[in-house]
Motif scaffolding. Structure first.
Motif, PDB file in Angstrom:
ATOM      1  N   ILE A  67     -45.576 -31.167   3.845  1.00 18.44           N
ATOM      2  CA  ILE A  67     -46.664 -30.185   3.922  1.00 18.44           C
ATOM      3  C   ILE A  67     -47.394 -30.085   2.586  1.00 18.44           C
ATOM      4  CG2 ILE A  67     -47.135 -27.704   4.128  1.00 18.44           C
ATOM      5  CD1 ILE A  67     -44.902 -27.653   6.284  1.00 18.44           C
ATOM      6  N   LEU A  68     -46.627 -30.023   1.503  1.00 27.52           N
ATOM      7  CA  LEU A  68     -47.273 -29.913   0.193  1.00 27.52           C
ATOM      8  C   LEU A  68     -48.078 -31.169  -0.120  1.00 27.52           C
ATOM      9  CD1 LEU A  68     -44.493 -28.115  -1.884  1.00 27.52           C
ATOM     10  CD2 LEU A  68     -46.558 -27.147  -0.858  1.00 27.52           C
ATOM     11  N   ALA A  69     -47.538 -32.339   0.273  1.00 32.17           N
ATOM     12  CA  ALA A  69     -48.263 -33.592   0.035  1.00 32.17           C
ATOM     13  C   ALA A  69     -49.564 -33.599   0.836  1.00 32.17           C
ATOM     14  CB  ALA A  69     -47.398 -34.784   0.425  1.00 32.17           C
TER      15      ALA A  69
ATOM     16  N   LYS B  27     -51.767 -22.054  -4.882  1.00 32.85           N
ATOM     17  CA  LYS B  27     -50.739 -22.921  -4.304  1.00 32.85           C
ATOM     18  C   LYS B  27     -49.350 -22.266  -4.356  1.00 32.85           C
ATOM     19  CE  LYS B  27     -51.271 -26.626  -2.685  1.00 32.85           C
ATOM     20  NZ  LYS B  27     -51.222 -27.914  -3.246  1.00 32.85           N
ATOM     21  N   HIS B  28     -49.104 -21.493  -5.416  1.00 30.46           N
ATOM     22  CA  HIS B  28     -47.803 -20.794  -5.509  1.00 30.46           C
ATOM     23  C   HIS B  28     -47.630 -19.808  -4.350  1.00 30.46           C
ATOM     24  CE1 HIS B  28     -47.224 -22.816  -9.135  1.00 30.46           C
ATOM     25  NE2 HIS B  28     -47.711 -21.941  -9.989  1.00 30.46           N
ATOM     26  N   ALA B  29     -48.707 -19.137  -3.999  1.00 32.13           N
ATOM     27  CA  ALA B  29     -48.637 -18.188  -2.877  1.00 32.13           C
ATOM     28  C   ALA B  29     -48.329 -18.939  -1.586  1.00 32.13           C
ATOM     29  CB  ALA B  29     -49.958 -17.429  -2.744  1.00 32.13           C
ATOM     30  N   PHE B  30     -48.939 -20.099  -1.432  1.00 29.87           N
ATOM     31  CA  PHE B  30     -48.685 -20.908  -0.236  1.00 29.87           C
ATOM     32  C   PHE B  30     -47.218 -21.338  -0.172  1.00 29.87           C
ATOM     33  CE2 PHE B  30     -48.621 -25.179   1.785  1.00 29.87           C
ATOM     34  CZ  PHE B  30     -48.976 -24.785   3.070  1.00 29.87           C
ATOM     35  N   LEU B  66     -52.941 -23.280   7.824  1.00 28.61           N
ATOM     36  CA  LEU B  66     -52.945 -22.001   7.097  1.00 28.61           C
ATOM     37  C   LEU B  66     -53.526 -22.199   5.699  1.00 28.61           C
ATOM     38  CD1 LEU B  66     -52.019 -19.008   7.016  1.00 28.61           C
ATOM     39  CD2 LEU B  66     -49.846 -19.831   6.075  1.00 28.61           C
ATOM     40  N   TRP B  67     -53.168 -23.295   5.067  1.00 23.21           N
ATOM     41  CA  TRP B  67     -53.667 -23.585   3.718  1.00 23.21           C
ATOM     42  C   TRP B  67     -55.175 -23.850   3.760  1.00 23.21           C
ATOM     43  CZ3 TRP B  67     -53.197 -23.161  -1.237  1.00 23.21           C
ATOM     44  CH2 TRP B  67     -53.891 -24.015  -2.083  1.00 23.21           C
ATOM     45  N   ARG B  68     -55.594 -24.620   4.747  1.00 18.20           N
ATOM     46  CA  ARG B  68     -57.009 -25.010   4.776  1.00 18.20           C
ATOM     47  C   ARG B  68     -57.910 -23.920   5.347  1.00 18.20           C
ATOM     48  NH1 ARG B  68     -55.713 -30.977   6.775  1.00 18.20           N
ATOM     49  NH2 ARG B  68     -55.109 -31.827   4.766  1.00 18.20           N
TER      50      ARG B  68
END
Lengths: 256, 201
Positions: A67-69, B27-30, B66-68
């Motif tokens: 997921i991170l990648a 990114k840390h929150a993710f 969710l990230w995007r």
């Protein structure tokens, strides 16, 4: 559907067990009824809590890395930003050629910049540079079609009316190429791809295949190989090794 | 848990604050959200799909989306946890449906599911303490339901079946299925009301 009927159906709806027509009528009512909306919220909260009853499994460590990648990959190429730009310029209805040309040109400039940036990075990015380069070439082909004096277009509609997916096919006989631009496409399962077909009275000719990014997909095609004039163009969802089309997902007939 | 970010303060932040930061592409929150709910999302998808590879794919899709597109969660419409679970369950059920219900036909009987995914006591090494407590409450509430009510609720929620499909599968009148779902959910709502009011669930 009135409040009482909604009350009878709320729990089934929250569990995802209402039939489609019932669910649609409930949604219509709830959109205008604060009290029922509140009740539905409660029912959905209780339904979601059911998931907590399952025996929990630890997700594989590799999943976190994947997921991170994936989030890194999208960022590095700047694709979401580009897709947002494309979406904002997405051609709808008449007069799309100019808009699409601008979108394509802008996209090409962005991709060129991305390619340049990526070339400055280390060897691990080579594959991504190659991908971006391929997309850039496609965009150049698209621009050539859109700039041709004899460009024509036809809009493909979804055969399933529950989806908002759509596409525009543009082609130039003088350039001998065509381009398909799709929007709002549903995500595919692993091993599947969108295949483009030219359909005649008796045959279907595969023109190529593509994947989607954030609902958007495109394909440029060399029309020189077509043995006969097609009656229609269609897009179907197939496994990569499919040689014959299944049901068309998007379809348009040509004016003969 | 494989925590790579250095700021352990993120662990202390509430869901809404983490989502606020996620909007700013933190990114840390993710990572903190994944570490908090990754196992829950995976387990929910696994329970519906009964296929570890598919469950991983769906979990990946949920978190990457969710990230995007963090804007797909609207705080005014409810709690983040409720939304995340619903999105996961619905996406997993869509997967079953898009595969022509092949997976569903392979789904075990309720009795087999009970052995495989016991809703009673369970060891939850993957859960943090707060979620584990919530899970115990939900399991206890479900266990107290009459078996026939619990069965239709689980077939609907985890099996992705409509009321009519449950009726066909159990060979019970549709009206009976509807009544069981309604009564079972009423009891469940009543049992979970204190937890829901305190926003622990």
């Amino acid at each position: 559907m009135d409040c009482e009927q909604v009350g009878q159906l709320l729990d089934a709806y929250a569990l995802g067990a209402a039939e489609a027509d019932e669910a649609a009528r409930l949604e219509e009512h709830v959109a205008d009824c604060v009290r029922c909306w509140s009740s539905l919220n409660e029912a959905q909260q209780a339904a979601a809590a059911i998931a907590l009853s399952t025996a929990f499994q630890r997700a594989p460590a590799s999943l976190r890395n994947r997921i991170l990648a994936e989030t890194e990959r999208g960022e590095r190429l700047g694709v979401p930003k580009l897709m947002q730009l494309l979406r904002s310029l997405w051609p709808v209805g008449a007069g799309i050629v100019t808009t699409a040309a601008v979108a394509s040109l802008t996209f090409a400039f962005f991709l060129q910049a991305e390619v340049n940036d990526l070339r400055d990075e280390n060897d691990q990015l080579e594959a991504q540079v190659e991908d971006a380069g391929e997309i850039l070439n496609e965009q150049r082909q698209l621009m050539a079609i859109l700039a041709a004096p004899d460009v024509q277009q036809v809009r493909l509609d979804a055969t399933d009316h529950t989806t908002s997916a759509g596409a525009v096919y543009q082609w130039s006989s003088s350039a001998g190429t065509g381009a398909l631009l799709c929007n709002n496409l549903p995500a595919l399962q692993e091993g599947q791809e969108y295949k483009v077909w030219f359909l005649t009275q008796d045959h279907s000719y595969e023109a190529g295949s593509f994947q989607t990014w954030d609902g958007i997909g495109q394909l440029t095609m060399d029309l020189g190989d077509l043995p006969e004039l097609p009656l229609a163009i269609g897009v179907s969802i197939e496994h990569a090794d499919a040689r014959e089309p299944g049901q068309m997902f998007l379809l348009a007939e040509f004016e003969q | 848990m494989n925590v790579s970010y250095s700021d352990s303060d993120y662990k202390q932040l509430g869901d809404e604050e983490l989502m606020r930061r996620l909007f700013q592409k933190d990114k840390h929150a993710f990572e903190a959200i994944f570490d908090r709910y990754g196992d829950l999302v995976y387990s929910t998808a696994l329970r519906v799909l009964r296929d570890a590879h598919l469950a991983q794919d769906i979990s990946q899709e949920i978190f990457v989306r969710l990230w995007r597109k963090p804007e797909s969660y609207v705080a005014e419409r409810g709690r983040f946890l409720t939304w995340l679970i619903s999105v996961t369950r619905n996406r997993a059920v869509d997967e079953i449906r898009s595969r022509g219900r092949r997976l569903r036909h392979e789904t075990a009987s309720p009795e087999e599911q009970e052995r495989e995914f016991p809703a009673g006591e369970a060891n939850d090494p993957a859960l943090n303490a707060q979620l584990a407590e919530q899970a115990r409450t939900v399991r206890a509430s479900l266990t107290e339901l009459p078996p026939e009510q619990r069965q239709v609720i689980e077939l609907a929620y985890f099996g992705g079946l409509t009321q009519q499909e449950i009726s066909d599968r159990l060979d019970q009148p549709l009206g009976t299925v509807k009544t069981r779902i309604r009564l079972g959910m009423q009891k469940l709502r009543a049992a979970l009301a204190p937890e829901m009011r305190s926003e622990r669930i």
